[in-house]
Design a protein around this motif. Sequence first.
Motif: not given
Length: 312
Positions: A26-38, A65-70, A104-108
């Motif tokens: 379900a899309a109501c959590g608050s998980s966050a995952t960083e990614s760079g090369g993979s 250096g990292t974008l926080t992406i919702a 940049l990296k991303v943190n989804v």
Amino acid sequence: MTRVRVSRLIRLGSIVGSIALIGSTAACGSSATESGGSAGSGAAKASAKVGSIAAMVPKSIASKGTLTIAAATYPPAVIEPSNGAAPTGWDVENVRQIAAVLGLKVNVRIVPFNGIIAGLQAGRYDAATGEIYATDERLETVTFVTNHSSDDALMVPAGSKITSASADTDLCGLTVAASLGSAEAALAQKVAGECKSAGKDTLTVKTFDSQANVNLALRGGRVDAAVSSASQIAYVMSQSKNQFKLVDLPWAPKYKTGLVLPRNADTAKFAEAVRVATDHLIRNGRLKKILDQWNGGKGLIQGAEILPTSTG
């Protein structure tokens, strides 16, 4: 008369592991995952940084250096694996590749869909993704850099007598589900008003806090149909062993989608950097490969746009 496009199934050979179709996380959590090369199962190698394009990124963003992406869970654009791995899907991969070009990296962060725009406005996220439609209402408050085009369709049970909807009022008398805060919910409410004005049977619209719950309502028989993007429906169909079918909505609007940015002093500069990076990936074929892999090749555009063209 509209044909039922049962053949529009998604090729998902590179998705590793079991992803629950209807109940998916379900899309109501608050998980966050960083990614760079993979990042995540099936993630492609990140694109190389392009110095001339990366130099366009505002210092306020480059320094982090990292974008926080919702993003809200919305397969196949945004897939949150049940094993806790990094979110992936075609729109997450688009963002990863664009960010990589920008150095940049991303943190989804997986969040409820109806909180994304408010979160951008509050400065909680640097951007958002997940097949978010660039509607007129959203363009009043946020900026889009397009990388894809989408259209809506109707998902119904395989045994449903609903086989076409050549006019919007063909939905009158049905109970239809859509995700809370979505363009599909707004579209269904608009049609409900037209049914009432025309003196036809009532169209009842039910909204749910995630696409997973929309799909659950349809599977459980609580609604007659669900309005979603055609690619999302095709994904569900590919995972559900012929439980559902797709019905075209030829009268529904076509939408541009892409990376969504909050409005601030650096928006114009950052949007231009994202646009140039996106065009770079369109020209070298990387975004086409992502759509071929995750979305049956649907939605490829010829060039990115910044919307609205002016923020006044």
